[in-house]
Design a protein around this motif. Sequence first.
Motif, PDB file in Angstrom:
ATOM      1  N   MET A  57      -3.484   1.828  -3.569  1.00 53.59           N
ATOM      2  CA  MET A  57      -3.285   3.204  -3.125  1.00 53.59           C
ATOM      3  C   MET A  57      -4.353   3.591  -2.091  1.00 53.59           C
ATOM      4  O   MET A  57      -5.525   3.247  -2.246  1.00 53.59           O
ATOM      5  CB  MET A  57      -3.368   4.168  -4.310  1.00 53.59           C
ATOM      6  CG  MET A  57      -2.341   3.911  -5.394  1.00 53.59           C
ATOM      7  SD  MET A  57      -0.653   4.212  -4.819  1.00 53.59           S
ATOM      8  CE  MET A  57       0.279   3.720  -6.266  1.00 53.59           C
ATOM      9  N   ARG A  58      -3.914   4.312  -1.077  1.00 55.92           N
ATOM     10  CA  ARG A  58      -4.877   4.789  -0.072  1.00 55.92           C
ATOM     11  C   ARG A  58      -5.832   5.790  -0.680  1.00 55.92           C
ATOM     12  O   ARG A  58      -7.020   5.822  -0.330  1.00 55.92           O
ATOM     13  CB  ARG A  58      -4.119   5.419   1.111  1.00 55.92           C
ATOM     14  CG  ARG A  58      -5.040   6.006   2.187  1.00 55.92           C
ATOM     15  CD  ARG A  58      -5.935   4.956   2.773  1.00 55.92           C
ATOM     16  NE  ARG A  58      -6.865   5.511   3.752  1.00 55.92           N
ATOM     17  CZ  ARG A  58      -8.084   5.968   3.460  1.00 55.92           C
ATOM     18  NH1 ARG A  58      -8.510   5.957   2.199  1.00 55.92           N
ATOM     19  NH2 ARG A  58      -8.875   6.429   4.411  1.00 55.92           N
ATOM     20  N   TYR A  59      -5.343   6.626  -1.579  1.00 57.09           N
ATOM     21  CA  TYR A  59      -6.179   7.610  -2.267  1.00 57.09           C
ATOM     22  C   TYR A  59      -5.962   7.438  -3.758  1.00 57.09           C
ATOM     23  O   TYR A  59      -4.824   7.304  -4.211  1.00 57.09           O
ATOM     24  CB  TYR A  59      -5.818   9.036  -1.840  1.00 57.09           C
ATOM     25  CG  TYR A  59      -5.651   9.182  -0.336  1.00 57.09           C
ATOM     26  CD1 TYR A  59      -6.755   9.184   0.510  1.00 57.09           C
ATOM     27  CD2 TYR A  59      -4.382   9.261   0.234  1.00 57.09           C
ATOM     28  CE1 TYR A  59      -6.600   9.266   1.886  1.00 57.09           C
ATOM     29  CE2 TYR A  59      -4.216   9.368   1.602  1.00 57.09           C
ATOM     30  CZ  TYR A  59      -5.323   9.354   2.431  1.00 57.09           C
ATOM     31  OH  TYR A  59      -5.170   9.442   3.780  1.00 57.09           O
ATOM     32  N   CYS A  85       0.817  -1.218   0.000  1.00 53.80           N
ATOM     33  CA  CYS A  85       0.000   0.000   0.000  1.00 53.80           C
ATOM     34  C   CYS A  85       0.849   1.266   0.000  1.00 53.80           C
ATOM     35  O   CYS A  85       1.740   1.418   0.843  1.00 53.80           O
ATOM     36  CB  CYS A  85      -0.914   0.029   1.218  1.00 53.80           C
ATOM     37  SG  CYS A  85      -2.018  -1.398   1.330  1.00 53.80           S
ATOM     38  N   ASN A  86       0.554   2.187  -0.924  1.00 52.44           N
ATOM     39  CA  ASN A  86       1.222   3.474  -0.959  1.00 52.44           C
ATOM     40  C   ASN A  86       0.189   4.568  -0.804  1.00 52.44           C
ATOM     41  O   ASN A  86      -1.015   4.316  -0.740  1.00 52.44           O
ATOM     42  CB  ASN A  86       2.010   3.640  -2.260  1.00 52.44           C
ATOM     43  CG  ASN A  86       3.292   4.447  -2.061  1.00 52.44           C
ATOM     44  OD1 ASN A  86       3.361   5.307  -1.198  1.00 52.44           O
ATOM     45  ND2 ASN A  86       4.302   4.163  -2.863  1.00 52.44           N
ATOM     46  N   LEU A  87       0.661   5.816  -0.758  1.00 51.09           N
ATOM     47  CA  LEU A  87      -0.233   6.938  -0.477  1.00 51.09           C
ATOM     48  C   LEU A  87      -1.269   7.134  -1.569  1.00 51.09           C
ATOM     49  O   LEU A  87      -2.463   7.207  -1.307  1.00 51.09           O
ATOM     50  CB  LEU A  87       0.576   8.226  -0.304  1.00 51.09           C
ATOM     51  CG  LEU A  87      -0.253   9.455   0.068  1.00 51.09           C
ATOM     52  CD1 LEU A  87      -0.678   9.384   1.521  1.00 51.09           C
ATOM     53  CD2 LEU A  87       0.531  10.736  -0.195  1.00 51.09           C
ATOM     54  N   PHE A 144      -4.758   1.307   7.462  1.00 57.24           N
ATOM     55  CA  PHE A 144      -5.475   0.318   8.248  1.00 57.24           C
ATOM     56  C   PHE A 144      -6.969   0.656   8.324  1.00 57.24           C
ATOM     57  O   PHE A 144      -7.820  -0.238   8.274  1.00 57.24           O
ATOM     58  CB  PHE A 144      -4.882   0.229   9.656  1.00 57.24           C
ATOM     59  CG  PHE A 144      -3.437  -0.206   9.686  1.00 57.24           C
ATOM     60  CD1 PHE A 144      -2.809  -0.727   8.566  1.00 57.24           C
ATOM     61  CD2 PHE A 144      -2.695  -0.082  10.848  1.00 57.24           C
ATOM     62  CE1 PHE A 144      -1.471  -1.124   8.597  1.00 57.24           C
ATOM     63  CE2 PHE A 144      -1.362  -0.491  10.899  1.00 57.24           C
ATOM     64  CZ  PHE A 144      -0.749  -1.006   9.773  1.00 57.24           C
ATOM     65  N   ASP A 145      -7.301   1.947   8.437  1.00 57.84           N
ATOM     66  CA  ASP A 145      -8.704   2.358   8.444  1.00 57.84           C
ATOM     67  C   ASP A 145      -9.423   1.870   7.193  1.00 57.84           C
ATOM     68  O   ASP A 145     -10.559   1.380   7.251  1.00 57.84           O
ATOM     69  CB  ASP A 145      -8.817   3.884   8.503  1.00 57.84           C
ATOM     70  CG  ASP A 145      -8.444   4.466   9.856  1.00 57.84           C
ATOM     71  OD1 ASP A 145      -8.365   3.704  10.832  1.00 57.84           O
ATOM     72  OD2 ASP A 145      -8.232   5.699   9.921  1.00 57.84           O
ATOM     73  N   ALA A 146      -8.753   2.036   6.040  1.00 58.74           N
ATOM     74  CA  ALA A 146      -9.366   1.621   4.775  1.00 58.74           C
ATOM     75  C   ALA A 146      -9.571   0.113   4.731  1.00 58.74           C
ATOM     76  O   ALA A 146     -10.585  -0.373   4.199  1.00 58.74           O
ATOM     77  CB  ALA A 146      -8.492   2.081   3.606  1.00 58.74           C
ATOM     78  N   VAL A 147      -8.621  -0.640   5.287  1.00 56.91           N
ATOM     79  CA  VAL A 147      -8.758  -2.096   5.324  1.00 56.91           C
ATOM     80  C   VAL A 147      -9.911  -2.488   6.246  1.00 56.91           C
ATOM     81  O   VAL A 147     -10.737  -3.356   5.909  1.00 56.91           O
ATOM     82  CB  VAL A 147      -7.448  -2.754   5.791  1.00 56.91           C
ATOM     83  CG1 VAL A 147      -7.625  -4.263   5.958  1.00 56.91           C
ATOM     84  CG2 VAL A 147      -6.331  -2.463   4.788  1.00 56.91           C
ATOM     85  N   SER A 180      -7.604   1.304  -5.702  1.00 61.61           N
ATOM     86  CA  SER A 180      -7.907   1.522  -4.295  1.00 61.61           C
ATOM     87  C   SER A 180      -7.582   0.293  -3.464  1.00 61.61           C
ATOM     88  O   SER A 180      -7.433  -0.827  -3.980  1.00 61.61           O
ATOM     89  CB  SER A 180      -9.388   1.863  -4.130  1.00 61.61           C
ATOM     90  OG  SER A 180     -10.190   0.728  -4.446  1.00 61.61           O
ATOM     91  N   ILE A 181      -7.481   0.490  -2.162  1.00 57.32           N
ATOM     92  CA  ILE A 181      -7.253  -0.627  -1.251  1.00 57.32           C
ATOM     93  C   ILE A 181      -8.407  -1.616  -1.326  1.00 57.32           C
ATOM     94  O   ILE A 181      -8.202  -2.837  -1.359  1.00 57.32           O
ATOM     95  CB  ILE A 181      -7.037  -0.104   0.181  1.00 57.32           C
ATOM     96  CG1 ILE A 181      -5.658   0.562   0.282  1.00 57.32           C
ATOM     97  CG2 ILE A 181      -7.165  -1.238   1.205  1.00 57.32           C
ATOM     98  CD1 ILE A 181      -5.383   1.223   1.616  1.00 57.32           C
ATOM     99  N   ALA A 182      -9.626  -1.118  -1.393  1.00 58.60           N
ATOM    100  CA  ALA A 182     -10.790  -2.009  -1.472  1.00 58.60           C
ATOM    101  C   ALA A 182     -10.750  -2.859  -2.737  1.00 58.60           C
ATOM    102  O   ALA A 182     -11.011  -4.072  -2.703  1.00 58.60           O
ATOM    103  CB  ALA A 182     -12.074  -1.192  -1.421  1.00 58.60           C
TER     104      ALA A 182
END
Length: 362
Positions: free
Chosen positions: A115-117, A22-24, A155-158, A121-123
Amino acid sequence: MPFATEPAYTHGSAERTAVLLCNLGTPDAPTAPALRRYLGQFLSDPRVVEIPRALWLPLLHGVILRTRPAKSAAKYASIWTPEGSPLATWTDKQAKLLRGWLGESGCNVLVRAAMRYGQPSIASGLDALKAEGATRILILPLYPQYSGTTTASVFDAVYAWAGRQRRVPELRFVNHYHDEPLYIEALARRVEAHWKEHGPAEQLVMSFHGVPERTLHLGDPYHCESRKTARLLAERLGLRAGRYQVTFQSRFGKAKWLQPYTEPTLIQLAQGGTRRVDVVCPGFTSDCLETLEEIAQEARAAFLQAGGQEFHYIPCLNDSPAWIAALSQVARQHLAGWPVQPADGAACARAREHALAGGAPS
């Protein structure tokens, strides 16, 4: 809220272990509309901006997202490549190489980048891994130093994704690896390779991304972990205290951030008679806007205009073999105890060679 429909399952199929790197994140294009979407997501994250929503969101949507995207788009345009965003390009290469290196070490696991944003996407990355049969997933952020603004946000996104799943995979998280010996070694080799070609500068400036100073007082370990990385790197390079500086860049807003600030420090060095500086950014594992534009362009101009004569930016770790070896070591440490499919040595070697050539491992 209904839970997601699970991927089709075939009884008797092998369970897979996976790594999500995961990157920004990055905008899709160096344009104002793309930056508006990207900044809207990034600056809406309460981990990034800890201002009450009732105060911040009207300012964000009423002022910032009307004025900043065009300025940011011009900055991104100055570093954009034919392959697209440098950060996206390097992160994708790191994921492909990591899979090959893990395979060679006996860990035949799935690896994807997210990517977090922005995209992917992480999802979407987690969905894809589940569709490939992953039932155990290691979340590996490309942030060596832990911060609530970056690592915790991943982690929030996960967690948000997991809250929508009917069958949640086993999950593990890597918090930090700021003092991992192989990571420090990879940084040192990057600097030494530059010095071998250009000779050492009078000052090595280690510039880390900044965060508001209040986060330090509230218990965020980022400042301490950044300082430890810098100390270990200096020790590995054999630098005495007066030969290097630790600074923080990328301020936003009027609040006090971690100091000393990078650009003012460079100006002071130039005005004090320092003729040449080398700048390295240990907290960034992939070259991106903050390194290629803010440091290699803006900070360079500030140093030279203040009287400095020579400015060298040392590239990030990117796809250097020493860095992929370090990343592989971090992943193996956290995969310990999880079953992995036996690796086909020849196939893994081919995957690594294919990744080195720029292709996706098969």
